[in-house]
Each structure stands twice: as C-alpha cells, then as structure tokens.
Design an enzyme around this catalytic site. Structure first.
Site, PDB file in Angstrom:
ATOM      1  N   ASP A  66       0.869  -1.173   0.000  1.00  0.00           N
ATOM      2  CA  ASP A  66       0.000   0.000   0.000  1.00  0.00           C
ATOM      3  C   ASP A  66       0.903   1.219   0.000  1.00  0.00           C
ATOM      4  O   ASP A  66       1.531   1.552   1.018  1.00  0.00           O
ATOM      5  CB  ASP A  66      -0.896  -0.011   1.246  1.00  0.00           C
ATOM      6  CG  ASP A  66      -1.836   1.193   1.309  1.00  0.00           C
ATOM      7  OD1 ASP A  66      -1.669   2.140   0.516  1.00  0.00           O
ATOM      8  OD2 ASP A  66      -2.731   1.191   2.173  1.00  0.00           O
ATOM      9  N   SER A 145       0.196  10.855 -17.602  1.00  0.00           N
ATOM     10  CA  SER A 145      -1.100  10.842 -18.289  1.00  0.00           C
ATOM     11  C   SER A 145      -1.142  11.964 -19.300  1.00  0.00           C
ATOM     12  O   SER A 145      -0.448  12.983 -19.157  1.00  0.00           O
ATOM     13  CB  SER A 145      -2.230  11.026 -17.263  1.00  0.00           C
ATOM     14  OG  SER A 145      -3.452  11.313 -17.900  1.00  0.00           O
ATOM     15  N   TYR A 158      -6.204  15.431 -10.908  1.00  0.00           N
ATOM     16  CA  TYR A 158      -5.445  14.298 -11.438  1.00  0.00           C
ATOM     17  C   TYR A 158      -4.348  14.804 -12.379  1.00  0.00           C
ATOM     18  O   TYR A 158      -3.188  14.374 -12.298  1.00  0.00           O
ATOM     19  CB  TYR A 158      -6.402  13.367 -12.167  1.00  0.00           C
ATOM     20  CG  TYR A 158      -5.778  12.204 -12.894  1.00  0.00           C
ATOM     21  CD1 TYR A 158      -5.274  11.108 -12.192  1.00  0.00           C
ATOM     22  CD2 TYR A 158      -5.726  12.175 -14.293  1.00  0.00           C
ATOM     23  CE1 TYR A 158      -4.726  10.017 -12.863  1.00  0.00           C
ATOM     24  CE2 TYR A 158      -5.188  11.086 -14.961  1.00  0.00           C
ATOM     25  CZ  TYR A 158      -4.687  10.016 -14.248  1.00  0.00           C
ATOM     26  OH  TYR A 158      -4.152   8.943 -14.918  1.00  0.00           O
ATOM     27  N   LYS A 162      -0.231  14.380 -12.137  1.00  0.00           N
ATOM     28  CA  LYS A 162       0.521  13.700 -13.193  1.00  0.00           C
ATOM     29  C   LYS A 162       1.541  14.639 -13.856  1.00  0.00           C
ATOM     30  O   LYS A 162       2.614  14.202 -14.284  1.00  0.00           O
ATOM     31  CB  LYS A 162      -0.440  13.127 -14.226  1.00  0.00           C
ATOM     32  CG  LYS A 162      -1.273  11.951 -13.709  1.00  0.00           C
ATOM     33  CD  LYS A 162      -0.396  10.766 -13.310  1.00  0.00           C
ATOM     34  CE  LYS A 162      -1.222   9.535 -12.974  1.00  0.00           C
ATOM     35  NZ  LYS A 162      -0.396   8.356 -12.693  1.00  0.00           N
ATOM     36  N   ILE A 191      -6.610   4.450 -22.937  1.00  0.00           N
ATOM     37  CA  ILE A 191      -6.142   3.086 -23.172  1.00  0.00           C
ATOM     38  C   ILE A 191      -7.214   2.126 -22.667  1.00  0.00           C
ATOM     39  O   ILE A 191      -7.884   2.399 -21.664  1.00  0.00           O
ATOM     40  CB  ILE A 191      -4.805   2.824 -22.447  1.00  0.00           C
ATOM     41  CG1 ILE A 191      -3.767   3.903 -22.804  1.00  0.00           C
ATOM     42  CG2 ILE A 191      -4.275   1.440 -22.787  1.00  0.00           C
ATOM     43  CD1 ILE A 191      -3.351   3.965 -24.247  1.00  0.00           C
ATOM     44  N   THR A 193      -8.408  -0.120 -20.560  1.00  0.00           N
ATOM     45  CA  THR A 193      -8.158  -0.715 -19.250  1.00  0.00           C
ATOM     46  C   THR A 193      -9.398  -0.561 -18.379  1.00  0.00           C
ATOM     47  O   THR A 193     -10.319   0.205 -18.694  1.00  0.00           O
ATOM     48  CB  THR A 193      -6.987  -0.021 -18.533  1.00  0.00           C
ATOM     49  OG1 THR A 193      -7.342   1.342 -18.272  1.00  0.00           O
ATOM     50  CG2 THR A 193      -5.711  -0.077 -19.354  1.00  0.00           C
TER      51      THR A 193
END
Length: 256
Positions: A66, A145, A158, A162, A191, A193
C-alpha cells in the site's frame, strides 16, 4: 543490434503491476529477461500475476504494498532487493483519479491524490536511487497521463498530480544523469483498461474522442508496454528527461 531490448540480469520493480498498463509493462519487461518484482495493494492479484508470469517463464516475485504507507514502501524495497537483487529499473504505475470541478477540490481529495500519484513516487524513488548510483546504472519510468499536458475541467486535480510526475522525471534526469540514471515519463491517452472504463463505456464521450484521434481508436496496453520496454533497454539509452505521449495523435489533431 539484436540485443538492444535484452534486459537479462536486470531487476525491475513495477508498482501497480497486478492490472492494466502496469501488468502489461511488467510482463513485457519480464519476457525480455528481467527479474520482475510485482507490486500493488491487491495481494490476491499480485500472487495471481506472479503465478501467471512464472508459467510463461518469467522470473517474478510478488510483494504487495500500500503505497500510502511509507513503512510498506520501505518493506517493498528491502524485501525486493533481498529476494531479487539490486533494483536497476523502477517503473511507477500507481494512480487514482477523483473527478470533479476545480471548485470541488477539498483538502481530503487533494492530499489523497497527491499522496498516491506523486508523493509515493518521490519517496519510493529516494529509496532506490542510492543503489543505482553505486551501480552507475538505473532506469526510472513514471506512468503519467495525457492530462499532464492538456487542460481538463473534470480531472484537473489528477492532471496536476501527473504533471508533477513529468516534472519530477525532468528534475531527476538532470540531477542523476551523471550517475548514468535515466528518468522518463510516459503519458498515455485513453487506453483500454479497467481504469478507463468510465470513459470507454460512455458512447457519447467515446464518439467525440475517437473523432478527435487521427488513428480513430483507443490504445492498447501492449502499446504502452512497448514504450516502457524501449525506455528501460539499451534501445532507449539516450532518452532521458522526456514525457512521451502515447495518444494516437489526439493532442496534435485539428479535429478533422
């Protein structure tokens, strides 16, 4: 020339390696000869990935971690080097994305995002660089990203985290280049995923995105993994301090 992608004798630690792009990267690195240390916070999937890799002839060790807990990062590096040897390749693929407007950002979401996406990468890197310096050999890759290079009204926090990874790669490339340590970031677009399903399962969003992408499709995990292999190997030996975009041309498109 035929050995440009050979990683035999190298030890690679990949975080976020039990699913998605991290798993694909760990697999391709292992298939090209490296011993891989598989890590994520999902113990069951880490062990399953280790078994699957070993069945393909990949030398792999699963060490769950973690990354929000520094003591677990300490244990990851210690146990990894005890089991596999000195880490020569570090690939950080951990990340979370909490959607929302700029005005929705609060201290809890900010701290959680920065801790998982950026702070853990800094701390983990600090743990592996000293041995890389001793060996005069090291490769560090951060999975950033597309959000690190363009604005986004719904994933702004986010994107900030990144972008921090991309800048971290540049800083470390300059500071530790004299120690023969190369550092780069990879910035994927959409992508295929599990992580991207909120986008890929939204037909309206996908229709618009595909029309803005010259290749008229989303990416595959192996296409990101291939870039990681290049950067980790002799083939990418003169690439450092870069944030390499893998997006099918989305960022350069004029929408036609």
């Amino acid at each position: 020339m035929k050995n440009l992608f050979d990683l035999t004798g190298k030890v690679a630690l990949i975080t976020g390696a039990s699913s998605g792009m991290g798993k694909a990267i760990a697999e391709i690195i292992g298939l090209h000869g490296a011993t891989v240390i598989i890590s994520s916070n999902d113990e069951k999937e880490c062990i399953a990935t280790q078994t699957a890799f070993q069945n393909k002839g990949i030398k792999a060790f699963a060490i769950p971690c973690d990354v929000s807990k520094k003591e677990e990062i300490d244990a990851l590096v210690f146990q990894g080097e005890e089991k596999a040897g000195t880490i020569a390749i570090l690939i950080n693929c951990v990340g979370i994305a909490i959607p929302g407007s700029f005005l929705d950002i609060d201290s809890e979401n900010f701290e959680k995002t920065m801790q998982i996406n950026l702070e853990n990468a800094i701390y983990l890197t600090q743990k592996v660089i000293p041995n890389m310096q001793v060996q005069k050999d090291g490769v560090i890759i951060y999975l950033a990203s597309l959000s690190s290079v363009r604005g986004n009204k719904n994933l702004g926090l986010y994107g900030i985290s990144k972008a921090g990874l991309a800048q971290l790669a540049r800083n470390l490339a300059v500071e530790f280049g004299p120690d023969n340590i190369r550092v780069n970031a990879i910035s994927p677009g959409v992508i295929d995923t599990e992580f991207a399903k909120p986008l890929t399962q939204n037909p309206e969003v996908m229709e618009k995105r595909i029309l803005l992408t010259p290749l008229r499709r989303i990416g595959k995990v192996e296409e990101v993994a291939g870039m990681a292999l290049l950067l980790a190997s002799k083939a990418g030996g003169f690439i450092s301090g870069q944030n390499i975009i893998i997006d099918g041309g989305t960022t350069i498109s004029d929408g036609n």
